[in-house]
Design an enzyme around this catalytic site. Structure first.
Site, PDB file in Angstrom:
ATOM      1  N   GLU A  41       0.818  -1.215   0.000  1.00 25.94           N
ATOM      2  CA  GLU A  41       0.000   0.000   0.000  1.00 25.94           C
ATOM      3  C   GLU A  41       0.852   1.265   0.000  1.00 25.94           C
ATOM      4  O   GLU A  41       0.493   2.258  -0.618  1.00 25.94           O
ATOM      5  CB  GLU A  41      -0.962   0.005   1.197  1.00 25.94           C
ATOM      6  CG  GLU A  41      -2.052  -1.066   1.128  1.00 25.94           C
ATOM      7  CD  GLU A  41      -2.958  -0.934  -0.087  1.00 25.94           C
ATOM      8  OE1 GLU A  41      -2.954   0.116  -0.758  1.00 25.94           O
ATOM      9  OE2 GLU A  41      -3.671  -1.910  -0.376  1.00 25.94           O
ATOM     10  N   CYS A 201     -19.369   2.174 -19.206  1.00 25.87           N
ATOM     11  CA  CYS A 201     -20.575   1.959 -18.395  1.00 25.87           C
ATOM     12  C   CYS A 201     -21.320   0.684 -18.752  1.00 25.87           C
ATOM     13  O   CYS A 201     -22.005   0.111 -17.901  1.00 25.87           O
ATOM     14  CB  CYS A 201     -21.495   3.169 -18.514  1.00 25.87           C
ATOM     15  SG  CYS A 201     -20.714   4.684 -17.958  1.00 25.87           S
ATOM     16  N   CYS A 204     -20.307  -1.998 -16.459  1.00 32.57           N
ATOM     17  CA  CYS A 204     -20.297  -1.682 -15.029  1.00 32.57           C
ATOM     18  C   CYS A 204     -21.406  -2.414 -14.280  1.00 32.57           C
ATOM     19  O   CYS A 204     -22.575  -2.329 -14.649  1.00 32.57           O
ATOM     20  CB  CYS A 204     -20.449  -0.176 -14.828  1.00 32.57           C
ATOM     21  SG  CYS A 204     -20.455   0.284 -13.082  1.00 32.57           S
ATOM     22  N   CYS A 210     -26.019   4.424 -10.663  1.00 34.86           N
ATOM     23  CA  CYS A 210     -25.166   5.575 -10.936  1.00 34.86           C
ATOM     24  C   CYS A 210     -25.978   6.743 -11.491  1.00 34.86           C
ATOM     25  O   CYS A 210     -26.564   6.655 -12.569  1.00 34.86           O
ATOM     26  CB  CYS A 210     -24.076   5.176 -11.925  1.00 34.86           C
ATOM     27  SG  CYS A 210     -22.942   6.509 -12.322  1.00 34.86           S
TER      28      CYS A 210
END
Length: 357
Positions: A41, A201, A204, A210
């Site tokens: 990380e 999209c 998605c 959304c």
DNA sequence: AATTCGGGGAC
DNA sequence: GTCCCAGAATT
């Protein structure tokens, strides 16, 4: 909560299903020890996955756990980091390793308040360690989550993005069984589907939730940031010994690029060669010979572009006493010293030039 | 709340 | 050339 109608637990299942069907094979996904999560990380802060993979593998081979890491010197750690950028991360990792040994017997805490106090660990990294390594429901907020959330909620301008509000929303829908998977799912969605330009999209899993997609605003959200790039030009008098075996470098002890090595640089304003030669006479030796110039190298940073003009000089007898932190280093030892990438590139140019000298 | 840090890759 | 990236620390 104003935005919560379209954001609900249905999304959690859809995101997790999508993630486990599309999850990529990344080296740190084979090792969810807190130590590995912590290192990966930190490396991934402001750095794309492709750049991190080889560094992560090399790191785990040399520093497989916190005890081995804590015994290393800063110079070696920075050399391992060379090319990844944002070098304070490497210095903080080492500092943090020492604190982990001193405060927690070499373990990594499983509490937010303890993690956040460690050097180099902020809200994102603390939440990533807690969710991925300890399975605690802390949502992460990185650039991907930021963009996905902004699109789902249709927050157009950056001013309207209230971090805490989105964090609260994520806290409500994060999976309690698999918080790490949830966080990775949102990040990977941002990386592979909810792209910065032209989001995909149709692929998605949560397009039904959304608002941007519903209103066909996905190409306009978020707005561009419009960075201003400043530029600067720097002369680099590169000094080599007469026998051509050593080069003059110094360690930067403070400020930016602290702990890294470089050549002396002179701002390129007004006079040109004169200023470099005055510099050499004053600090190194009166007895030097000018050779040619090398390729001009431009280096781009986030908000900054620096054009470097390297010139080769050889010094017959290093008369003056060198300033603190400056050293003549043999070319064959340079690999053990950490240099910023553009300086490493110029070192290659120097060695190439010397073949024909 | 805004800036610094200061690499690298995709266009 | 410009923009962005599994952000943190500093002021």
């Amino acid at each position: 909560m104003k935005y919560s109608s379209n954001v609900n637990k249905e999304m959690t299942v859809k995101l997790l299903d999508w993630f486990y069907a599309n999850k990529r094979d990344l080296p740190w996904r084979h090792d969810v020890r807190p130590y590995s999560v912590w290192i990966s990380e930190i490396m991934l802060q402001q750095t794309v996955i492709r750049s991190v993979i080889s560094y992560y593998k090399k790191w785990m081979k040399r520093f497989p756990d916190v005890h081995i890491l804590a015994k290393a010197g800063e110079k070696e750690v920075l050399t391992m980091w060379e090319g990844l950028g944002y070098y304070s991360r490497a210095r903080n990792i080492l500092k943090c390793a020492h604190q982990l040994i001193g405060l927690y017997k070499g373990t990594i805490p499983d509490e937010y308040d303890k993690l956040i106090r460690l050097p180099g660990i902020g809200d994102y990294t603390a939440s990533a360690i807690l969710s991925i390594a300890y399975k605690k429901p802390y949502p992460v907020m990185d650039a991907n989550v930021n963009r996905v959330a902004r699109r789902i909620l249709a927050l157009k301008s950056w001013d309207l993005f209230i971090k805490k509000e989105v964090a609260d929303l994520l806290k409500k829908i994060i999976s309690s069984k698999d918080p790490g998977g949830f966080n990775e799912a949102v990040m990977e969605l941002g990386q592979r589907v909810c792209l910065v330009d032209t989001p995909l999209c149709s692929q998605c899993p949560v397009s039904g939730h959304c608002v941007s997609y519903k209103k066909n605003l996905q190409d306009r959200i978020p707005e561009k940031k419009n960075l201003q790039i400043k530029s600067r030009e720097t002369l680099l008098p590169i000094l080599i010994t007469e026998n051509r075996k050593s080069i003059l470098v110094f360690e930067k002890k403070r400020g930016v690029l602290q702990g890294l090595w470089m050549f002396p640089g002179i701002s390129r304003t007004g006079g040109y060669a004169e200023r470099m030669e005055q510099f050499i006479e004053k600090n190194i030796s009166d007895d030097f010979e000018k050779h040619g110039k090398l390729t001009v190298r431009t280096h781009h940073y986030t908000r900054f572009a620096e054009k470097l003009f390297p010139f080769i000089y050889s010094v017959r007898k290093p008369g003056k006493k060198l300033k603190e932190d400056w050293m003549w280093i043999p070319f064959r030892e340079l690999e053990k010293y950490p240099f910023p990438s553009v300086y490493r590139r110029i070192l290659q140019d120097v060695e190439e030039y010397m073949k024909n000298l």
